[in-house]
Design a protein around this motif. Structure first.
Motif, short mmCIF file in Angstrom:
data_model
loop_
_atom_site.label_atom_id
_atom_site.label_comp_id
_atom_site.label_asym_id
_atom_site.label_seq_id
_atom_site.Cartn_x
_atom_site.Cartn_y
_atom_site.Cartn_z
N ALA A 1 0.82 -1.21 0.00
CA ALA A 1 0.00 0.00 0.00
C ALA A 1 0.86 1.26 0.00
O ALA A 1 0.58 2.23 -0.72
CB ALA A 1 -0.94 0.00 1.20
N GLY A 2 1.94 1.26 0.79
CA GLY A 2 2.80 2.44 0.88
C GLY A 2 3.54 2.76 -0.41
O GLY A 2 4.01 3.89 -0.59
N ASP A 3 3.65 1.77 -1.30
CA ASP A 3 4.26 2.04 -2.61
C ASP A 3 3.40 2.99 -3.44
O ASP A 3 3.91 3.65 -4.36
CB ASP A 3 4.45 0.73 -3.40
CG ASP A 3 5.44 -0.21 -2.75
OD1 ASP A 3 6.17 0.23 -1.85
OD2 ASP A 3 5.46 -1.40 -3.15
N VAL A 4 2.09 3.03 -3.14
CA VAL A 4 1.15 3.86 -3.89
C VAL A 4 0.79 5.13 -3.13
O VAL A 4 0.76 6.22 -3.69
CB VAL A 4 -0.13 3.05 -4.22
CG1 VAL A 4 -1.17 3.95 -4.90
CG2 VAL A 4 0.21 1.86 -5.10
N THR A 5 0.51 4.99 -1.82
CA THR A 5 0.06 6.14 -1.05
C THR A 5 0.56 6.06 0.38
O THR A 5 0.60 4.98 0.98
CB THR A 5 -1.47 6.27 -1.05
OG1 THR A 5 -1.85 7.38 -0.22
CG2 THR A 5 -2.15 5.01 -0.54
N SER B 1 -1.13 7.58 2.60
CA SER B 1 -2.37 7.82 3.34
C SER B 1 -2.58 6.74 4.41
O SER B 1 -2.65 5.55 4.10
CB SER B 1 -3.57 7.82 2.39
OG SER B 1 -4.77 7.89 3.12
N GLN B 2 -2.69 7.19 5.67
CA GLN B 2 -2.83 6.22 6.76
C GLN B 2 -4.18 5.50 6.70
O GLN B 2 -4.33 4.43 7.30
CB GLN B 2 -2.64 6.92 8.11
CG GLN B 2 -1.21 7.39 8.32
CD GLN B 2 -0.97 8.02 9.68
OE1 GLN B 2 -1.71 7.77 10.63
NE2 GLN B 2 0.07 8.84 9.78
N GLY C 1 -2.19 12.03 1.39
CA GLY C 1 -1.63 10.93 0.60
C GLY C 1 -2.52 10.55 -0.56
O GLY C 1 -2.08 9.90 -1.51
N ILE C 2 -3.80 10.95 -0.48
CA ILE C 2 -4.74 10.84 -1.61
C ILE C 2 -5.31 12.23 -1.83
O ILE C 2 -5.94 12.81 -0.94
CB ILE C 2 -5.88 9.84 -1.34
CG1 ILE C 2 -5.34 8.44 -1.09
CG2 ILE C 2 -6.87 9.85 -2.51
CD1 ILE C 2 -4.80 7.73 -2.32
N GLY C 3 -5.10 12.80 -3.02
CA GLY C 3 -5.57 14.15 -3.30
C GLY C 3 -6.90 14.16 -4.02
O GLY C 3 -7.42 13.11 -4.43
N HIS C 4 -7.46 15.35 -4.17
CA HIS C 4 -8.72 15.51 -4.89
C HIS C 4 -8.49 15.39 -6.39
O HIS C 4 -7.60 16.04 -6.93
CB HIS C 4 -9.35 16.86 -4.58
CG HIS C 4 -9.87 16.96 -3.18
ND1 HIS C 4 -10.26 18.14 -2.62
CD2 HIS C 4 -10.07 16.00 -2.24
CE1 HIS C 4 -10.68 17.92 -1.37
NE2 HIS C 4 -10.57 16.63 -1.12
#
Length: 307
Positions: free
Chosen positions: A48-52, A54-55, A283-286
């Protein structure tokens, strides 16, 4: 693209049009009005951390979610050839993300103006039906607005909420644990194959069969989804939600984690607030497209109306 005949498209005017097309049922969502609230768990993958960073995606959490049937009619039969929806909330506190997905990989309009004009063309007349000539003329002038309906029509009816693949139609900027940002699309796929109905099987099903099926599958621990991120390539159309990325079905994808649905929640647990697409943990934007910007406001307006 045709402009709305009734002026400027605002989130409020789009919500009003959605309600009008559905016959203005009171105190329900403007879209995906029929649904069931559920709970579960999310377990991240080691990638997951390879992509984001975001916790909400990199840490285990409880899940609040809602399965739904498309349209603004809360009494629609589950055999109708409309979208299925799956909205879910991951994480907690300052690291919460609401992800809204549906059973087609594209939206039915590119801009708020086009979305409003699409809906206005379908507002029922005095006989309770839309003007087919008006719909046909709009579709001819705006062929991309048929992409979603064509996708749904080309596939068998879903036999189960738990056996349906769902898509987040927007391109989300995701920043990895290493600080690298790229666009991703969310795809939520059942662990196992999609489960579908023939037209003959659908004729024998009761109006609420999806709820019955979901209840049975939850009881046997059989409602599991992989949350996938489809990775972008240079030149992908990130501003147009009516078209897919090239070769989207064969894209490189990373499994962010797994959702297991473990039980039902009272519908009030989902109805008291909204799954707000603007709620995205760092970590995830709009997404940059115009439809996403309008949805952020429209959901709050819809909530206020149903109260």
């Amino acid at each position: 693209m045709s402009e709305s005949p009734n002026g400027v498209a605002t989130p409020a005017s789009i919500v009003d049009a959605l309600k009008t097309v559905a016959g203005n049922p009171p105190k329900v969502r403007a879209s995906f009005a029929k649904g069931w609230c559920v709970r579960g768990t999310y377990t991240p993958s080691d990638r997951a951390g390879d992509v984001t960073r975001s916790q909400s995606f990199t840490r285990p959490s409880r899940v609040l979610a809602r399965f739904s049937v498309g349209g603004g009619n809360p009494d629609v039969a589950d055999t109708n050839r409309v979208l299925r929806g799956f909205s879910f909330r991951l994480g907690d506190g300052d690291h919460r993300s609401d992800i809204l997905t549906e059973s087609a990989p594209v939206h039915f309009a590119r801009t708020p103006e086009q979305m409003l004009a699409f809906l206005e063309a379908r507002i029922p007349g005095p006989d309770g039906r839309p003007d087919e000539a008006k719909v046909a003329a709009f579709s001819a002038a705006n062929p991309e607005t048929l992409n979603q309906a064509n996708y749904v029509a080309a596939r068998p009816l879903p036999a189960s909420f738990a056996g349906t693949t769902y898509w987040g139609v927007h391109a989300f900027p995701a920043t990895s644990a290493r600080g690298e940002t790229r666009f991703v699309k969310f795809k939520v796929a059942p662990v196992g194959d999609d489960v579908t109905l023939t037209e003959q099987e659908a004729e024998t099903k009761p109006a609420d069969f999806l709820h019955v099926d979901l209840n049975t599958r939850i009881g046997t621990g059989d409602v599991r989804f992989n949350v996938m991120a489809l990775l972008d390539r240079p030149g992908d159309p990130v501003m147009d939600v009516t078209i897919r990325w090239p070769d989207e079905d064969s894209r490189e994808e990373v499994r962010l984690g797994t959702i297991v649905i473990t039980g039902f929640e009272p519908n009030q647990a989902c109805d008291a607030s909204i799954f707000n697409p603007a709620n995205l943990a760092d970590g995830i934007g709009h997404p940059p497209d115009e439809i996403f910007a309008a949805r952020r406001t429209a959901y709050a307006i819809s909530l206020a109306k149903r109260r």
